[in-house]
Design a protein around this motif. Structure first.
Motif, PDB file in Angstrom:
ATOM      1  N   VAL A 465       0.212  -1.051  -0.166  1.00 33.20           N
ATOM      2  CA  VAL A 465      -0.172   0.050  -0.092  1.00 33.20           C
ATOM      3  C   VAL A 465       0.785   1.177  -0.364  1.00 33.20           C
ATOM      4  O   VAL A 465       0.740   2.024   0.511  1.00 33.20           O
ATOM      5  CB  VAL A 465      -1.061  -0.138   1.207  1.00 33.20           C
ATOM      6  N   ASN A 466       2.081   0.774  -0.461  1.00 38.00           N
ATOM      7  CA  ASN A 466       2.623   1.993  -0.606  1.00 38.00           C
ATOM      8  C   ASN A 466       2.775   3.581  -1.677  1.00 38.00           C
ATOM      9  O   ASN A 466       3.558   4.423  -2.143  1.00 38.00           O
ATOM     10  CB  ASN A 466       4.404   1.710  -0.517  1.00 38.00           C
ATOM     11  N   GLU A 467       1.761   2.759  -2.370  1.00 38.27           N
ATOM     12  CA  GLU A 467       0.839   3.666  -3.773  1.00 38.27           C
ATOM     13  C   GLU A 467       0.163   4.284  -3.339  1.00 38.27           C
ATOM     14  O   GLU A 467      -1.154   3.587  -2.946  1.00 38.27           O
ATOM     15  CB  GLU A 467       1.525   3.338  -4.810  1.00 38.27           C
ATOM     16  N   PRO A 468      -0.129   5.657  -3.678  1.00 36.38           N
ATOM     17  CA  PRO A 468      -1.729   6.170  -3.387  1.00 36.38           C
ATOM     18  C   PRO A 468      -2.892   5.455  -4.638  1.00 36.38           C
ATOM     19  O   PRO A 468      -4.050   5.379  -4.276  1.00 36.38           O
ATOM     20  CB  PRO A 468      -1.641   7.537  -4.394  1.00 36.38           C
ATOM     21  N   VAL A 469      -2.478   5.075  -5.683  1.00 31.53           N
ATOM     22  CA  VAL A 469      -3.351   4.707  -6.654  1.00 31.53           C
ATOM     23  C   VAL A 469      -3.735   2.900  -5.898  1.00 31.53           C
ATOM     24  O   VAL A 469      -5.473   3.092  -5.781  1.00 31.53           O
ATOM     25  CB  VAL A 469      -2.936   4.069  -7.677  1.00 31.53           C
ATOM     26  N   ALA A 470      -2.947   2.300  -4.967  1.00 27.57           N
ATOM     27  CA  ALA A 470      -3.331   0.525  -4.638  1.00 27.57           C
ATOM     28  C   ALA A 470      -4.213   1.029  -3.201  1.00 27.57           C
ATOM     29  O   ALA A 470      -4.843   0.555  -2.755  1.00 27.57           O
ATOM     30  CB  ALA A 470      -2.114   0.654  -3.928  1.00 27.57           C
ATOM     31  N   VAL A 471      -3.513   2.272  -2.593  1.00 27.57           N
ATOM     32  CA  VAL A 471      -4.807   2.826  -0.894  1.00 27.57           C
ATOM     33  C   VAL A 471      -6.141   3.311  -1.566  1.00 27.57           C
ATOM     34  O   VAL A 471      -6.897   2.426  -1.375  1.00 27.57           O
ATOM     35  CB  VAL A 471      -4.162   4.175  -0.307  1.00 27.57           C
ATOM     36  N   VAL A 472      -6.658   3.618  -2.303  1.00 27.71           N
ATOM     37  CA  VAL A 472      -7.624   3.802  -2.918  1.00 27.71           C
ATOM     38  C   VAL A 472      -8.636   2.813  -3.734  1.00 27.71           C
ATOM     39  O   VAL A 472      -9.592   2.298  -3.218  1.00 27.71           O
ATOM     40  CB  VAL A 472      -7.689   4.734  -5.078  1.00 27.71           C
ATOM     41  N   VAL A 473      -7.895   1.597  -4.912  1.00 33.83           N
ATOM     42  CA  VAL A 473      -8.554   0.900  -5.063  1.00 33.83           C
ATOM     43  C   VAL A 473      -8.646  -0.320  -4.052  1.00 33.83           C
ATOM     44  O   VAL A 473      -9.710  -0.857  -3.876  1.00 33.83           O
ATOM     45  CB  VAL A 473      -7.099  -0.008  -6.209  1.00 33.83           C
ATOM     46  N   TYR A 474      -7.603  -0.479  -3.053  1.00 33.95           N
ATOM     47  CA  TYR A 474      -7.933  -1.328  -1.788  1.00 33.95           C
ATOM     48  C   TYR A 474      -8.861  -0.596  -0.983  1.00 33.95           C
ATOM     49  O   TYR A 474     -10.370  -1.658   0.134  1.00 33.95           O
ATOM     50  CB  TYR A 474      -7.230  -1.120  -1.341  1.00 33.95           C
ATOM     51  N   ALA A 475      -9.471  -0.074  -0.368  1.00 37.63           N
ATOM     52  CA  ALA A 475     -10.467   1.840   0.051  1.00 37.63           C
ATOM     53  C   ALA A 475     -12.399   0.324  -0.675  1.00 37.63           C
ATOM     54  O   ALA A 475     -12.588   0.111   0.202  1.00 37.63           O
ATOM     55  CB  ALA A 475     -10.090   2.652   0.174  1.00 37.63           C
ATOM     56  N   ILE A 476     -11.334   0.486  -2.139  1.00 41.46           N
ATOM     57  CA  ILE A 476     -12.619   0.152  -3.070  1.00 41.46           C
ATOM     58  C   ILE A 476     -13.189  -1.232  -2.730  1.00 41.46           C
ATOM     59  O   ILE A 476     -14.028  -1.826  -2.637  1.00 41.46           O
ATOM     60  CB  ILE A 476     -12.300   0.695  -4.673  1.00 41.46           C
ATOM     61  N   VAL A 477     -11.688  -2.048  -3.078  1.00 41.32           N
ATOM     62  CA  VAL A 477     -11.989  -3.474  -2.432  1.00 41.32           C
ATOM     63  C   VAL A 477     -13.039  -3.524  -0.947  1.00 41.32           C
ATOM     64  O   VAL A 477     -13.739  -4.370  -1.095  1.00 41.32           O
ATOM     65  CB  VAL A 477     -10.483  -4.549  -2.122  1.00 41.32           C
ATOM     66  N   ALA A 478     -12.614  -2.651   0.105  1.00 42.58           N
ATOM     67  CA  ALA A 478     -13.335  -3.161   1.716  1.00 42.58           C
ATOM     68  C   ALA A 478     -14.589  -2.387   1.018  1.00 42.58           C
ATOM     69  O   ALA A 478     -15.207  -3.395   2.056  1.00 42.58           O
ATOM     70  CB  ALA A 478     -11.992  -1.671   2.441  1.00 42.58           C
ATOM     71  N   LEU A 479     -14.989  -1.746   0.505  1.00 47.87           N
ATOM     72  CA  LEU A 479     -16.456  -1.178   0.151  1.00 47.87           C
ATOM     73  C   LEU A 479     -17.099  -2.541  -0.265  1.00 47.87           C
ATOM     74  O   LEU A 479     -18.529  -2.406   0.507  1.00 47.87           O
ATOM     75  CB  LEU A 479     -16.433  -0.056  -0.588  1.00 47.87           C
ATOM     76  N   VAL A 480     -17.126  -3.052  -1.685  1.00 42.17           N
ATOM     77  CA  VAL A 480     -17.387  -4.368  -2.051  1.00 42.17           C
ATOM     78  C   VAL A 480     -17.439  -5.277  -1.418  1.00 42.17           C
ATOM     79  O   VAL A 480     -18.526  -6.033  -1.294  1.00 42.17           O
ATOM     80  CB  VAL A 480     -16.586  -4.769  -3.283  1.00 42.17           C
ATOM     81  N   LEU A 481     -16.708  -5.559  -0.254  1.00 40.85           N
ATOM     82  CA  LEU A 481     -16.864  -6.881   0.839  1.00 40.85           C
ATOM     83  C   LEU A 481     -17.795  -6.362   1.805  1.00 40.85           C
ATOM     84  O   LEU A 481     -18.626  -7.181   1.727  1.00 40.85           O
ATOM     85  CB  LEU A 481     -15.020  -7.017   1.411  1.00 40.85           C
ATOM     86  N   ALA A 482     -18.361  -5.217   2.163  1.00 42.68           N
ATOM     87  CA  ALA A 482     -18.095  -4.512   3.121  1.00 42.68           C
ATOM     88  C   ALA A 482     -19.770  -4.436   2.719  1.00 42.68           C
ATOM     89  O   ALA A 482     -21.180  -4.468   3.401  1.00 42.68           O
ATOM     90  CB  ALA A 482     -17.492  -3.207   3.582  1.00 42.68           C
ATOM     91  N   TRP A 483     -20.357  -4.444   1.789  1.00 45.69           N
ATOM     92  CA  TRP A 483     -21.248  -3.787   0.998  1.00 45.69           C
ATOM     93  C   TRP A 483     -22.650  -4.793   1.816  1.00 45.69           C
ATOM     94  O   TRP A 483     -23.659  -4.208   2.026  1.00 45.69           O
ATOM     95  CB  TRP A 483     -21.650  -3.889  -0.383  1.00 45.69           C
TER      96      TRP A 483
END
Length: 510
Positions: A465-483
């Motif tokens: 998670v040391n790149e901004p794009v990776a952080v944003v994408v993982y946040a979207i992944v978390a939303l997809v899983l938690a929805w």
């Protein structure tokens, strides 16, 4: 200007006699396959992969693109004439298209579907021309952690939205990732899941996997549910449209294009969602609401345009990032791997002739589709009378021939049969096929990017998670899983649990 000059070079490649011939073969095969219920462009591309090994990669992909576009168009014929969609994306077309056919307006329904497909495909391809290079410029700046995150998102998004059960989707994904593990470990050369078979040391050939799951699995499924009776085909003359039909169709064509292209470019966006949204939009905007449910031409024009525009959108992430968003794109990605062509942002620089020739061939294929399929509509309808036992016996024969041709080993036929039975079992228990294919293709790539990310960070987990794009994408992944959990916690009145209108109205389809 660089984009336009590259496109002109692409036309010079695609317009050679040989490539024009392969484009013609592609659109004819694609339309024929799209017309036949239960088949699809993904199965056709998978079956033809072994047969194209002697071709130049550019010619092979031009033919594959023709099959893709032709298959998206051909599915509308069965929807209109038989009320049986040849493709899942043509389900919505059947709602109004078959009612038009029963009212004696089959010619008008087929015409608006064909012309709408041409308009949407042409506009969608122009959008592809200008958006894919921009996506490439963005992708070049990404590192391994970002690529890893994007591939994880693609897998989870596709798995989460396909089918009615997330559990079944993740089971199919697990099967695909397991298939991708077969072979030698790339770092330690230790055998994984080879069971002592030397033939499995190089892993399972993705072509064999795709052919088995799509073609053999479907053939076994159809054989288990074979019906001796066939539906009556509604007779159709030469498709044509009157002045009033043109007036009522051109706006739905444009609105359908606007909905279809962005959904095609999204992971798991596909063509089903935009075709449904297009139908709902046209139903709300129409000046003839009394015709909806009885054969409104807008209900055919809009969804068919959305259907073909999504096909162009699908090629944006495939060509720029090497990410497939549907089954046909996944099989085409396997073809890139077989030709040892590295997909991703460097594809435009390393294989400009192939990429721009492929894009230019989409314009040519669209034109061929509308010129060929309008006069041939009555002939395509006769294909629906082919007995299914003969049809699927031929499919199994060519699937076996193609699998053997990959490595000229009889062992591949055993793998074909085993995976074909797996494909049958997946259909029997409602497991979606696409997550398995994506898992088998992207699994090794995810493993490669994961190892590289850890190497760059000396094994530190923060390297993921040391790149901004990776952080944003993982946040979207978390939303997809938690929805699903979030949705359950919402007030009961905030979530209206009602059956989608598409399912209610399409309940009689097929």
């Amino acid at each position: 200007m660089d984009v336009l000059s590259s496109l002109m070079d692409g036309f010079a490649t695609a317009a050679t006699p040989g490539n024009l011939l392969w484009a013609l073969v592609g659109v004819l095969l694609g339309t024929a396959v799209g017309v036949l219920p239960g088949l699809g462009p993904a199965m056709t591309v998978a079956l033809l992969l072994p047969a194209t090994y002697a071709l130049e990669p550019t010619s092979a992909f031009i033919m594959f693109a023709g099959i893709y576009y032709g298959g998206m168009y051909g599915g509308s014929t069965t929807s209109i004439l038989l009320n049986t969609p040849g493709e899942s994306s043509s389900v919505v077309t059947a709602i109004e298209g078959n009612k038009m056919a029963k009212a004696g307006r089959a010619a008008q329904a087929l015409a608006t579907a064909a012309i709408g497909s041409f308009v949407a495909g042409t506009i969608g391809t122009m959008l592809l021309v200008f958006t894919a290079p921009v996506m490439v410029d963005f992708a070049v700046s990404l590192g391994s952690p970002s690529y890893l995150a994007i591939m994880v998102l693609a897998l989870l998004a596709v798995t989460a939205v396909l089918g009615r059960s997330r559990l079944r989707g993740f089971c199919a994904l697990a099967l695909g990732l397991t298939v991708g593990l077969v072979g030698l470990d790339p770092a330690t050369a230790q055998p994984r899941l080879t069971f002592g078979q030397a033939q499995l040391a190089d892993g399972l050939d993705v072509v064999v996997v795709a052919v088995a799951i799509f073609a053999v699995g479907e053939a076994l499924w159809v054989a288990a549910h074979l019906r001796r009776t066939s539906g009556q085909v509604i007779p159709v003359g030469q498709p044509w449209m009157g002045k009033e039909d043109w007036k009522r169709s051109w706006k739905p064509w444009l609105r359908g294009t606007a909905l279809g292209f962005p959904f095609g470019a999204l992971p798991a966006g596909g063509a089903e969602i935009p075709t449904f949204l297009s139908y709902v939009t046209e139903k709300r905007l129409t000046k003839h609401p009394e015709e909806f449910g009885k054969g409104a031409i807008e209900g055919v024009a809009g969804p068919e345009a959305a259907n073909n525009a999504s096909a162009a959108g699908t090629l944006v992430p495939l060509l720029s990032l090497g990410l497939p968003t549907n089954a046909t794109a996944a099989v085409m990605l396997a073809a890139f791997s077989h030709y040892n062509i590295q997909t991703g942002p460097l594809l435009f620089d390393k294989e400009p002739q192939l990429v721009w020739g492929l894009i230019a061939s989409l314009f040519i294929g669209n034109l061929l589709l509308v010129l060929i399929n309008l006069p041939l509509a009555p002939a395509w309808s006769r294909l629906l009378q082919i007995p299914r036992p003969y049809l699927y016996a031929g499919i199994v024969f060519f699937a076996s021939l193609g699998a053997y041709a990959v490595n000229l080993q009889s062992f591949d036929l055993t793998i074909l049969l085993v995976l074909g039975v797996l494909g049958f079992a997946m259909r029997r228990f409602g497991l979606p096929v696409l997550p398995l294919i994506l898992g088998a293709i992207l699994g090794p790539r995810i493993e490669e990017q994961l190892r590289r990310s850890f190497q760059l960070s000396n094994g530190d987990v923060s390297g993921l998670v040391n790149e901004p794009v990776a952080v944003v994408v993982y946040a979207i992944v978390a939303l997809v899983l938690a929805w699903p959990l979030v949705r359950r916690l919402l007030p009961r009145g905030a979530v209206v649990a009602e059956q989608p209108e598409r399912e209610r109205e399409a309940a009689g389809v097929g």
